[in-house]
Design a protein around this motif. Structure first.
Motif, PDB file in Angstrom:
ATOM      1  N   ARG A   1      -8.833  -6.842  11.930  1.00 35.48           N
ATOM      2  CA  ARG A   1      -8.870  -6.932  10.466  1.00 35.48           C
ATOM      3  C   ARG A   1      -7.711  -6.142   9.902  1.00 35.48           C
ATOM      4  O   ARG A   1      -7.556  -4.952  10.180  1.00 35.48           O
ATOM      5  CB  ARG A   1     -10.195  -6.410   9.904  1.00 35.48           C
TER       6      ARG A   1
ATOM      7  N   VAL B   1      -7.804  -9.659   5.673  1.00 38.63           N
ATOM      8  CA  VAL B   1      -7.552 -10.801   6.546  1.00 38.63           C
ATOM      9  C   VAL B   1      -8.070 -10.475   7.946  1.00 38.63           C
ATOM     10  O   VAL B   1      -7.812  -9.392   8.493  1.00 38.63           O
ATOM     11  CB  VAL B   1      -6.040 -11.135   6.609  1.00 38.63           C
TER      12      VAL B   1
ATOM     13  N   ILE C   1      -7.841 -11.546  11.923  1.00 39.90           N
ATOM     14  CA  ILE C   1      -6.817 -12.169  12.781  1.00 39.90           C
ATOM     15  C   ILE C   1      -7.341 -12.217  14.219  1.00 39.90           C
ATOM     16  O   ILE C   1      -7.924 -11.251  14.718  1.00 39.90           O
ATOM     17  CB  ILE C   1      -5.494 -11.388  12.730  1.00 39.90           C
TER      18      ILE C   1
ATOM     19  N   GLN D   1      -2.273 -18.250  16.295  1.00 34.46           N
ATOM     20  CA  GLN D   1      -2.854 -17.155  15.472  1.00 34.46           C
ATOM     21  C   GLN D   1      -3.800 -17.766  14.442  1.00 34.46           C
ATOM     22  O   GLN D   1      -3.387 -18.583  13.618  1.00 34.46           O
ATOM     23  CB  GLN D   1      -1.758 -16.356  14.768  1.00 34.46           C
TER      24      GLN D   1
ATOM     25  N   SER E   1      -6.239 -16.934  11.313  1.00 34.40           N
ATOM     26  CA  SER E   1      -6.486 -15.883  10.300  1.00 34.40           C
ATOM     27  C   SER E   1      -7.481 -16.400   9.251  1.00 34.40           C
ATOM     28  O   SER E   1      -7.463 -17.588   8.890  1.00 34.40           O
ATOM     29  CB  SER E   1      -5.165 -15.475   9.636  1.00 34.40           C
TER      30      SER E   1
ATOM     31  N   ASP F   1      -8.794 -15.466   5.420  1.00 34.37           N
ATOM     32  CA  ASP F   1      -8.574 -14.670   4.212  1.00 34.37           C
ATOM     33  C   ASP F   1      -9.935 -14.392   3.551  1.00 34.37           C
ATOM     34  O   ASP F   1     -10.703 -15.321   3.249  1.00 34.37           O
ATOM     35  CB  ASP F   1      -7.661 -15.425   3.256  1.00 34.37           C
TER      36      ASP F   1
END
Length: 449
Positions: free
Chosen positions: A106, A110, A112, A124, A126, A128
């Motif tokens: 984190r 966000v 990840i 990757q 992610s 939001d």
């Protein structure tokens, strides 16, 4: 809006109750909120739970789909998500040198995760979290929401207005009742208008009805007495007027006319005297501070009655025990001995008036030690009284069916009743089975020596 409500709104007491209880209710609501904020555990919003638990699981499941089936498998899984969740997930090739990591990291708002696809590409993923945040609402002191403040204001006003209306309406009815009574309407009653109320205001309305009923009876009795007095005065005044006319027409009959004038004047004097006695009974007797012996008073009246009954051939029997010889001691009565003597004389003379020649009038005074009272009984052997008149013979100017016997204006028994009641006693009449009438007077003990 009805007139009582409008009057209540304009009343000062209404506003005092409205604002007083309104402020109290508002302060209670606000105090409760402050207490909750100070002593209760802060609530955890549902979005905070999503950030801490559900969002990491969502990112981990997307990474697992990417690692097992590649990008097509991830796209198929994400297609089944809601639109707002799809918009929050971003997938792009990882930066050079990035390695797959099963942990969800984190950074600020966000989440990840680096995942390795079957073709060897590092992606990757992610998520939001900023779109999940609810902006804080403006609040008052202690972060008090405006809804709570509004609830306190509106709730307090509504509650206090209802309470003020509930309390003011019976007071307004009482005020209108007093206004109606002051305007001459003695028949006004407030009890029915109170409905099912069982509080002090309803008790006050019932007391008002009792007062109004007694006042109506008093005024009716006054009007009836004035009517009867005017009727009784009309006859002797008419005879006086006729006597004066006869003197003017026949001067030689002056002596006879003067005798008639003297007789009618005496009758008027007797009537006025009895009316004054009736007035004294109602006004003076309860305030007298004299103490007298009822037994001795009755014995004295009986002695006078025997002298009066002799020429008519009526015997007066006496069963009166002197108070001094009673076992309980000298029991006295507080009040007016003069008025009580007049009352006893009227009762005994009434018995003598309706007793035939050779009849017997019995007078007795007993003592009821259990009830602490004296009991006076006067019995005669006359014609008695019709049953329907037994309750009315004590009213002023009421005569028996044979009222032409003897002279009188029907005030004697009225004076007797008022005197007895002024001394805290009661008087009643009943026909005897053997014939005649029995008068019973009960008087409470005042003191015992």
């Amino acid at each position: 809006m009805s007139m009582p409500v409008l009057a209540a709104v304009r009343g000062r007491l209404f506003w005092k109750i409205l604002f007083g209880f309104g402020v109290t209710f508002f302060l209670m609501v606000q105090t409760l909120w402050v207490a909750i904020q100070l002593f209760d555990d802060p609530p955890r919003p549902i979005m905070r739970l999503f950030e801490d638990r559900l969002a990491p699981v969502e990112v981990a499941s997307a990474a697992a789909a990417l690692e097992t089936g590649g990008l097509p498998a991830l796209q198929r899984m994400v297609a089944a998500w809601p639109a707002d969740e799809r918009a929050g997930l971003m997938v792009r090739p990882a930066d050079a040198g990035a390695v797959p990591d099963p942990a969800v990291l984190r950074r600020d708002d966000v989440l990840i995760r680096h995942a390795l696809a079957p073709d060897g590409t590092v992606w990757q993923l992610s998520r939001d979290l900023s779109d999940l945040r609810i902006p804080p609402r403006p609040g008052g002191p202690f972060k008090m929401p405006p809804e709570i403040i509004l609830l306190g204001v509106v709730g307090g006003l509504v509650f206090s207005a209802a309470l003020a209306r509930y309390l003011i309406r019976p007071i307004l009815r009482l005020r209108r009742g007093f206004d109606d009574m002051a305007g001459g309407d003695l028949g006004v009653r407030l009890g029915p208008a109170m409905g099912r109320r069982r509080d002090e205001l309803a008790d006050l309305a019932r007391d008002f009805d009792v007062m109004a009923a007694r006042l109506e009876q008093t005024v009716a009795a006054r009007d009836r007495l004035l009517h009867d007095v005017s009727h009784e005065l009309r006859s002797p005044l008419a005879r006086l007027h006729m006597a004066v006319g006869l003197v003017r027409q026949s001067p030689d009959r002056v002596a006879v006319t003067l005798d008639r004038l003297e007789l009618e004047t005496a009758r008027l004097d007797t009537l006025v005297g009895e009316l004054l006695t009736l007035s004294r009974v109602e006004n003076d007797a309860p305030r007298r501070e004299d103490y007298f012996d009822l037994h001795g008073l009755v014995a004295s009246v009986v002695a006078d009655a025997r002298f009066e009954a002799g020429p008519a051939g009526v015997t007066v029997e006496s069963h009166v025990t002197p108070a001094a010889s009673l076992a309980a001691g000298a029991m006295l009565i507080k009040g007016s001995a003069e008025l009580m003597r007049r009352a006893v004389e009227n009762i005994i003379r009434n018995a003598l008036k309706f007793s035939p020649a050779g009849g017997v009038v019995s007078v007795s005074v007993d003592v009821d030690e259990r009830a602490h009272r004296h009991v006076l009984r006067v019995r005669d052997r006359g014609p008695g009284v019709p049953a329907e008149m037994l309750g009315s013979i004590f009213e002023p100017f009421v005569r028996g069916p044979d009222g032409s016997r003897g002279q009188g204006y029907g005030l004697g028994l009225a004076i007797a009743r008022r005197t007895v009641e002024a001394h805290g006693g009661r008087i009643a009449a009943a026909n005897r089975r053997s014939g005649g009438l029995e008068m019973t007077v009960t008087l409470p003990w005042t003191m015992t020596a």
